[in-house]
Write an enzyme that holds these catalytic residues in place. Structure first.
Site, short mmCIF file in Angstrom:
data_model
loop_
_atom_site.label_atom_id
_atom_site.label_comp_id
_atom_site.label_asym_id
_atom_site.label_seq_id
_atom_site.Cartn_x
_atom_site.Cartn_y
_atom_site.Cartn_z
N ARG A 241 50.89 42.86 38.03
CA ARG A 241 51.48 41.97 39.02
C ARG A 241 52.23 42.81 40.04
O ARG A 241 52.84 43.83 39.69
CB ARG A 241 52.47 40.99 38.36
CG ARG A 241 51.82 39.84 37.60
CD ARG A 241 51.13 38.85 38.55
NE ARG A 241 50.60 37.71 37.84
CZ ARG A 241 49.35 37.60 37.38
NH1 ARG A 241 48.49 38.58 37.53
NH2 ARG A 241 48.95 36.49 36.78
N GLU A 270 51.84 38.87 47.78
CA GLU A 270 50.47 38.42 48.00
C GLU A 270 50.39 36.91 48.22
O GLU A 270 51.19 36.18 47.64
CB GLU A 270 49.56 38.88 46.84
CG GLU A 270 49.79 38.22 45.51
CD GLU A 270 48.83 38.76 44.43
OE1 GLU A 270 48.89 39.96 44.11
OE2 GLU A 270 48.03 37.95 43.93
N HIS A 288 43.30 41.04 44.43
CA HIS A 288 43.55 40.44 43.10
C HIS A 288 42.24 39.98 42.43
O HIS A 288 42.03 38.79 42.20
CB HIS A 288 44.54 39.28 43.23
CG HIS A 288 45.25 38.98 41.93
ND1 HIS A 288 46.51 38.48 41.86
CD2 HIS A 288 44.85 39.11 40.65
CE1 HIS A 288 46.87 38.31 40.59
NE2 HIS A 288 45.85 38.69 39.83
C1 GLV Z 1 45.18 36.94 36.49
O1 GLV Z 1 45.76 37.71 37.19
C2 GLV Z 1 45.75 36.28 35.36
O2 GLV Z 1 46.97 36.30 35.17
O3 GLV Z 1 45.00 35.68 34.59
#
Ligand code: GLV
Length: 322
Positions: A241, A270, A288
């Site tokens: 993250r 983001e 992402h």
């Molecule tokens: C993706 O980033 C998730 O948290 O599943």
């Protein structure tokens, strides 16, 4: 129990949406727009189950809306940093996520970013597209090899372990890790080394990859201070993250040449990305995409359906988060 009402906040793979509509008459989001706070409040007031995902900012303020009907947040995804879990608990909302099914694909994407950063793949691609390639030459775009190097893994959960396996067995890297929970079975199976502190890990790694959840404790885990512990010329990869990295400090470490490069799939603000990051040649970026395969996204949807099925029959949720 009569069928609960369900709202789905984003588009999901077709077979999942079909099952949700067929079995529960779920309300979909056909134009796939991101719900704002008012839309989330409205969803919580009108539906029993909110099938949410990481773009839904389920803050305390949103969750505590008056006249709430919702009893269950069925999250599509494994990370839960977009949900105020303490507030959800206080509001009597159950929460589930989708662990396990996106592990291998996220680990693959981590290896893609490690390779892309080490071998300057995006730089080469940009050069070609700009029509600037003048032909092969012995000193052109030299990168660095992965084999024989040390990969430092911060967070040895499912994804961190899958990365360790790939790096050790597939790429001949040495692997060290630092994690909340020590994993002796992984240490002996894969010959990975445990580091008691993050600093120790950073000090011995040529590449560092982040796999810890975003929590209050891990916010800006990588900051000016910890970046100073990294080896000069090391690379940083983040597929966890954005909040785990202080981007301003990272920018400075990249700009000054202390770090050789960074490869990022996630960002602090983001979908906005700091334009200064995008302007640096030694930064590789992706939007992402960690779990973005058809297989993972369908499996995540199936996992959500299992949790909803359990909720409907009053059975324990297979992926309940406390
Ligand atoms: C993706 O980033 C998730 O948290 O599943």
């Amino acid at each position: 129990m009569p069928s609960p009402s369900i709202i789905v906040t984003r588009r999901l793979p077709a077979p999942i949406e079909e099952a949700l509509v067929r079995d529960y008459g779920a309300v979909l989001n056909p134009d796939d727009h991101q719900f704002n706070a008012d839309e989330l409040r409205d969803a919580l007031q009108r539906f029993d189950i909110v099938l949410c995902t990481l773009t839904d900012r389920l803050t305390r303020d949103v969750l505590m809306v008056a006249g709430r009907r919702a009893r269950f947040l069925a999250n599509f995804g494994v990370g839960l940093n977009h949900i105020d879990l303490a507030a959800a608990r206080e509001a009597g909302l159950m929460v589930s996520n989708t662990p396990g099914v996106l592990t291998e694909d996220t680990a693959d994407l981590t290896m893609l970013l490690l390779l892309a950063a080490a071998r300057r793949a995006w730089e080469g691609d940009r050069e070609l597209r700009a029509g600037l390639w003048t032909g092969w030459r012995p000193t052109h775009l030299l990168g660095t090899r992965l084999s024989g190097k040390t990969l430092g893994i911060a967070g040895l959960g499912r994804i961190g372990e899958a990365v360790a396996r790939r790096a050790r067995l597939g790429f001949g890297m040495s692997v060290a890790y630092w994690s909340r929970t020590r994993r002796p079975e992984v240490e002996s199976e894969l010959s990975v080394t445990w580091c008691p502190t993050l600093r120790e890990l950073l000090g011995q790694s040529d590449f560092v990859t982040l796999h810890c959840p975003a929590t209050a404790d891990t916010r800006h885990l990588i900051n000016a201070d910890t970046l100073a512990s990294m080896r000069s010329g090391a690379f940083l990869v983040n597929t966890s993250r954005g909040d785990v990295v202080d981007e301003a400090a990272l920018l400075e470490a990249l700009r000054s040449g202390r770090l050789a490069g960074a490869a990022l799939d996630v960002f602090e603000g983001e979908p906005a990305v700091n334009p200064r990051l995008l302007s640096l040649a030694n930064v590789t970026t992706l939007p992402h995409l960690g779990s973005a395969t058809i297989e993972s996204r369908v499996a995540m949807g199936e996992r959500v359906l299992r949790n909803i099925g359990a909720f409907v029959t009053g059975a324990p949720l297979p992926d309940r988060v406390d």
